[in-house]
Scaffold this motif. Structure first.
Motif, PDB file in Angstrom:
ATOM      1  N   GLU A   1       0.815  -1.211   0.000  1.00 36.86           N
ATOM      2  CA  GLU A   1       0.000   0.000   0.000  1.00 36.86           C
ATOM      3  C   GLU A   1       0.850   1.263   0.000  1.00 36.86           C
ATOM      4  O   GLU A   1       0.331   2.356  -0.141  1.00 36.86           O
ATOM      5  CB  GLU A   1      -0.950   0.004   1.202  1.00 36.86           C
ATOM      6  CG  GLU A   1      -1.992  -1.087   1.130  1.00 36.86           C
ATOM      7  CD  GLU A   1      -2.827  -1.178   2.405  1.00 36.86           C
ATOM      8  OE1 GLU A   1      -2.752  -0.266   3.258  1.00 36.86           O
ATOM      9  OE2 GLU A   1      -3.552  -2.172   2.536  1.00 36.86           O
TER      10      GLU A   1
ATOM     11  N   TYR B   1      -0.316  -1.799   8.139  1.00 33.42           N
ATOM     12  CA  TYR B   1       1.026  -2.325   8.362  1.00 33.42           C
ATOM     13  C   TYR B   1       1.334  -2.366   9.857  1.00 33.42           C
ATOM     14  O   TYR B   1       1.807  -3.375  10.385  1.00 33.42           O
ATOM     15  CB  TYR B   1       2.055  -1.458   7.636  1.00 33.42           C
ATOM     16  CG  TYR B   1       3.490  -1.841   7.922  1.00 33.42           C
ATOM     17  CD1 TYR B   1       4.067  -2.948   7.309  1.00 33.42           C
ATOM     18  CD2 TYR B   1       4.252  -1.098   8.819  1.00 33.42           C
ATOM     19  CE1 TYR B   1       5.382  -3.308   7.584  1.00 33.42           C
ATOM     20  CE2 TYR B   1       5.571  -1.452   9.096  1.00 33.42           C
ATOM     21  CZ  TYR B   1       6.121  -2.558   8.477  1.00 33.42           C
ATOM     22  OH  TYR B   1       7.411  -2.913   8.753  1.00 33.42           O
TER      23      TYR B   1
ATOM     24  N   ASN C   1       0.822   3.980   7.580  1.00 27.98           N
ATOM     25  CA  ASN C   1       0.062   2.836   7.092  1.00 27.98           C
ATOM     26  C   ASN C   1      -0.482   2.054   8.300  1.00 27.98           C
ATOM     27  O   ASN C   1       0.217   1.244   8.906  1.00 27.98           O
ATOM     28  CB  ASN C   1       0.991   1.951   6.236  1.00 27.98           C
ATOM     29  CG  ASN C   1       0.260   0.822   5.561  1.00 27.98           C
ATOM     30  OD1 ASN C   1      -0.720   0.312   6.078  1.00 27.98           O
ATOM     31  ND2 ASN C   1       0.775   0.433   4.400  1.00 27.98           N
TER      32      ASN C   1
END
Length: 148
Positions: free
Chosen positions: A39, A48, A45
């Motif tokens: 991504e 993540y 993120n």
């Protein structure tokens, strides 16, 4: 290094959990991390960071399981059915003294080092026991002791 005191059923359940986490669990988390990396920017993120956090928790549980199942001492647990002084027998409570990883349907698992666990250890049916609880002295009657 010796592992924990466990019943045979708890050992088998923990070994199965260990196998699942070290195979399927690690693969799933690695896939989540890889998808989140794709991504883009890792700093912001959330997927993540969530996957890495999940990985950390899972690896912690794997280490805990490794300790528990490494050379465990297999024990036969006892289920204690007790009633507190002043209560009727139909208000009985069920306790098993053992490792917190144990599971016994319809009973609470308590540590041998807890006030109640220490008082119950080695007791017999019909015995009355007074022990020091955090809120003062309590008296219990052991109704039965059963193997689990």
């Amino acid at each position: 290094m010796a592992g924990a005191k466990l019943s045979k059923s708890a050992l088998e359940r923990l070994q199965a959990e260990f196998h699942d986490l070290t195979t399927r669990g690690r693969i799933e988390v690695a896939d989540k991390i890889e998808r989140a990396r794709e991504e883009g920017d890792l700093k912001e993120n959330a997927g993540y960071h969530a996957a890495k956090d999940e990985q950390g928790h899972m690896e912690g549980r794997i280490r805990q399981l490794e300790y528990l199942i490494d050379e465990p001492e297999i024990v036969e647990n006892q289920l204690y059915v007790i009633v507190y002084e002043g209560d009727s027998d139909d208000m009985a409570e069920r306790y098993m003294i053992g490792n917190m990883e144990e599971e016994v349907e319809g009973a609470d698992v308590i540590s041998a080092t807890s006030p109640l666990g220490a008082a119950l250890e080695g007791s017999a049916p019909g015995q009355s026991i007074t022990y020091d609880a955090p809120n003062g002295a309590l008296t219990i009657k052991v109704l039965s002791v059963e193997p689990v």
